[in-house]
Design a protein around this motif. Structure first.
Motif, PDB file in Angstrom:
ATOM      1  N   GLU A 139      25.881  14.665 -56.429  1.00 40.79           N
ATOM      2  CA  GLU A 139      25.555  14.831 -55.020  1.00 40.79           C
ATOM      3  C   GLU A 139      25.938  13.610 -54.191  1.00 40.79           C
ATOM      4  N   GLY A 140      25.680  12.417 -54.719  1.00 40.48           N
ATOM      5  CA  GLY A 140      25.989  11.214 -53.968  1.00 40.48           C
ATOM      6  C   GLY A 140      27.418  10.759 -54.100  1.00 40.48           C
ATOM      7  N   LEU A 141      28.143  11.275 -55.078  1.00 38.20           N
ATOM      8  CA  LEU A 141      29.506  10.830 -55.350  1.00 38.20           C
ATOM      9  C   LEU A 141      30.547  11.716 -54.686  1.00 38.20           C
ATOM     10  N   HIS A 142      30.349  13.008 -54.755  1.00 35.90           N
ATOM     11  CA  HIS A 142      31.297  13.974 -54.192  1.00 35.90           C
ATOM     12  C   HIS A 142      30.719  14.502 -52.889  1.00 35.90           C
TER      13      HIS A 142
ATOM     14  N   GLY B 125      40.962  27.017 -50.497  1.00 34.72           N
ATOM     15  CA  GLY B 125      39.740  26.254 -50.674  1.00 34.72           C
ATOM     16  C   GLY B 125      38.840  26.350 -49.468  1.00 34.72           C
ATOM     17  N   SER B 126      37.647  25.771 -49.603  1.00 33.34           N
ATOM     18  CA  SER B 126      36.695  25.750 -48.502  1.00 33.34           C
ATOM     19  C   SER B 126      37.059  24.699 -47.463  1.00 33.34           C
ATOM     20  N   THR B 127      37.891  23.738 -47.861  1.00 34.05           N
ATOM     21  CA  THR B 127      38.445  22.744 -46.943  1.00 34.05           C
ATOM     22  C   THR B 127      39.939  22.634 -47.211  1.00 34.05           C
ATOM     23  N   VAL B 128      40.673  22.076 -46.264  1.00 37.44           N
ATOM     24  CA  VAL B 128      42.110  21.903 -46.487  1.00 37.44           C
ATOM     25  C   VAL B 128      42.344  20.896 -47.597  1.00 37.44           C
ATOM     26  N   ASP B 129      41.430  19.941 -47.759  1.00 36.25           N
ATOM     27  CA  ASP B 129      41.558  18.957 -48.829  1.00 36.25           C
ATOM     28  C   ASP B 129      41.449  19.629 -50.196  1.00 36.25           C
ATOM     29  N   GLU B 130      40.532  20.582 -50.317  1.00 41.82           N
ATOM     30  CA  GLU B 130      40.377  21.309 -51.579  1.00 41.82           C
ATOM     31  C   GLU B 130      41.629  22.126 -51.877  1.00 41.82           C
ATOM     32  N   ALA B 131      42.129  22.847 -50.875  1.00 42.48           N
ATOM     33  CA  ALA B 131      43.334  23.653 -51.073  1.00 42.48           C
ATOM     34  C   ALA B 131      44.528  22.771 -51.424  1.00 42.48           C
ATOM     35  N   ALA B 132      44.646  21.615 -50.766  1.00 44.48           N
ATOM     36  CA  ALA B 132      45.762  20.703 -51.034  1.00 44.48           C
ATOM     37  C   ALA B 132      45.650  20.098 -52.429  1.00 44.48           C
TER      38      ALA B 132
ATOM     39  N   GLY C 275      33.145  19.878 -53.719  1.00 41.92           N
ATOM     40  CA  GLY C 275      33.060  18.450 -53.449  1.00 41.92           C
ATOM     41  C   GLY C 275      33.941  17.626 -54.355  1.00 41.92           C
ATOM     42  N   CYS C 276      33.958  17.976 -55.641  1.00 39.06           N
ATOM     43  CA  CYS C 276      34.775  17.233 -56.596  1.00 39.06           C
ATOM     44  C   CYS C 276      36.258  17.390 -56.274  1.00 39.06           C
ATOM     45  N   VAL C 277      36.697  18.607 -55.989  1.00 37.04           N
ATOM     46  CA  VAL C 277      38.107  18.837 -55.680  1.00 37.04           C
ATOM     47  C   VAL C 277      38.470  18.170 -54.358  1.00 37.04           C
ATOM     48  N   TYR C 278      37.570  18.209 -53.383  1.00 37.16           N
ATOM     49  CA  TYR C 278      37.795  17.513 -52.115  1.00 37.16           C
ATOM     50  C   TYR C 278      38.079  16.033 -52.364  1.00 37.16           C
TER      51      TYR C 278
ATOM     52  N   GLN D 246      39.326  14.630 -54.910  1.00 33.80           N
ATOM     53  CA  GLN D 246      40.611  14.411 -55.567  1.00 33.80           C
ATOM     54  C   GLN D 246      41.730  14.178 -54.569  1.00 33.80           C
ATOM     55  N   PHE D 247      41.570  14.720 -53.351  1.00 37.22           N
ATOM     56  CA  PHE D 247      42.628  14.569 -52.353  1.00 37.22           C
ATOM     57  C   PHE D 247      42.463  13.322 -51.493  1.00 37.22           C
ATOM     58  N   GLN D 248      41.286  12.698 -51.509  1.00 36.63           N
ATOM     59  CA  GLN D 248      41.033  11.594 -50.576  1.00 36.63           C
ATOM     60  C   GLN D 248      41.940  10.378 -50.783  1.00 36.63           C
ATOM     61  N   PRO D 249      42.306   9.995 -52.005  1.00 38.23           N
ATOM     62  CA  PRO D 249      43.271   8.888 -52.128  1.00 38.23           C
ATOM     63  C   PRO D 249      44.599   9.189 -51.453  1.00 38.23           C
ATOM     64  N   GLU D 250      45.071  10.437 -51.567  1.00 40.96           N
ATOM     65  CA  GLU D 250      46.317  10.821 -50.906  1.00 40.96           C
ATOM     66  C   GLU D 250      46.151  10.798 -49.386  1.00 40.96           C
ATOM     67  N   PHE D 251      45.005  11.283 -48.908  1.00 39.52           N
ATOM     68  CA  PHE D 251      44.743  11.291 -47.472  1.00 39.52           C
ATOM     69  C   PHE D 251      44.748   9.869 -46.916  1.00 39.52           C
ATOM     70  N   ASP D 252      44.031   8.978 -47.570  1.00 34.64           N
ATOM     71  CA  ASP D 252      43.945   7.592 -47.096  1.00 34.64           C
ATOM     72  C   ASP D 252      45.314   6.928 -47.085  1.00 34.64           C
ATOM     73  N   LEU D 253      46.105   7.142 -48.145  1.00 38.72           N
ATOM     74  CA  LEU D 253      47.437   6.550 -48.200  1.00 38.72           C
ATOM     75  C   LEU D 253      48.334   7.116 -47.112  1.00 38.72           C
ATOM     76  N   THR D 254      48.240   8.410 -46.874  1.00 42.37           N
ATOM     77  CA  THR D 254      49.061   9.048 -45.845  1.00 42.37           C
ATOM     78  C   THR D 254      48.737   8.494 -44.466  1.00 42.37           C
TER      79      THR D 254
END
Length: 283
Positions: free
Chosen positions: A36-39, A208-215, A260-263, A265-273
């Motif tokens: 809960e606190g991590l994802h 996915g439920s968010t674009v981050d999850e789908a990506a 949440g977990c799949v979301y 997974q995309f955050q490092p790519e989002f931050d770099l982009t």
């Protein structure tokens, strides 16, 4: 006796090599089912802020896919259901390179293809039909990615799923999707619960439920297709495949495929982009 020892995943789990602190003040992500606190998927303060947040992450997904080498001319789409009016959705403009996408470039349309806000852009009809059909058929899906990525397109030629994964396969590809019935059949092939679809002789589609999850699912499925092709090449030279056991696969799936977990997974790519664009992707 060989100096190299091979052990199975199950054997490794039976013989842990480290003693791990489980106290609440620890920093290790050990109990992956208690996350809960991590994802954490952010909750914007209002629908207007949520709309902007979704558009920014959608634009970043395009630039990420371009950086990974998956831009394909005027083809390929991502769509996101509009938080303010769920009967509308955002989609990329026709013939805009993924690497140049900004949040302000995205086009808001209804299910008849009419623009809901002024825009100088056009929208690809085939892409619209696919994404409109999915959003109408699956209210639980807020975002969908469909690209003709190299490994996904290559593996889709076999009309087979990826081993040890759960995804549907759509076998009836009839060329460019310009008939509404074709879009409906794609949505039906996705079914009531699947989030990944391999379109035979065509490419990949993830949701996915968010674009981050789908990506994140798209990145994972494209890489799984690439891995599958490599494995098949090795197997053709008499190397036997070793499959993950059903229990281990089920446990891994339950622990790592929450929204949440799949979301995350995309955050490092989002931050770099965002960093590589100097913030331009968010504009």
């Amino acid at each position: 006796m060989s100096s190299t020892t091979t052990i199975t995943q199950a054997a490794a789990l039976e013989h842990p090599i480290a003693s791990v602190r489980l106290e609440e003040d620890g920093v290790l992500n050990w109990n992956v089912r208690k996350t809960e606190g991590l994802h954490h998927i952010p909750v914007p303060p209002n629908k207007e802020a949520e709309r902007l947040w979704a558009k920014q992450h959608m634009a970043a997904a395009f630039r990420t896919f371009a950086r990974l080498g998956w831009a394909d001319g005027a083809s390929g789409h991502i769509s996101v259901r509009d938080p303010i009016n769920p009967e509308w959705f955002w989609i990329n403009p026709y013939a805009k390179h993924f690497a140049q996408m900004k949040a302000s470039d995205l086009v808001l349309v209804d299910h008849q293809g009419r623009p809901m806000l002024p825009t100088p852009h056009k929208v690809n009809a085939a892409g619209f039909i696919i994404h409109s059909s999915i959003h109408r058929a699956r209210p639980d899906i807020n975002a969908a990615c469909h690209l003709h990525s190299p490994a996904g397109r290559a593996w889709s030629s076999f009309g087979k799923g990826i081993e040890m994964l759960n995804q549907a396969v759509y076998e009836g590809f009839g060329g460019i999707v310009l008939a509404e019935e074709e879009g409906v059949r794609l949505a039906e092939a996705l079914g009531e619960t699947s989030l990944n679809l391999i379109l035979q002789n065509h490419g990949l589609l993830t949701c996915g439920s968010t674009v981050d999850e789908a990506a994140a699912y798209f990145v994972a499925l494209e890489r799984a297709c690439h891995n599958q092709i490599q494995v098949e090449s090795a197997a053709a030279n008499a190397l036997a495949k070793k499959f993950v056991g059903a229990d281990e696969a089920d446990y891994t799936c339950r622990c790592t495929t929450t929204p949440g977990c799949v979301y995350m997974q995309f955050q490092p790519e989002f931050d770099l982009t965002v960093e590589l664009s100097g913030g331009a992707v968010l504009e």
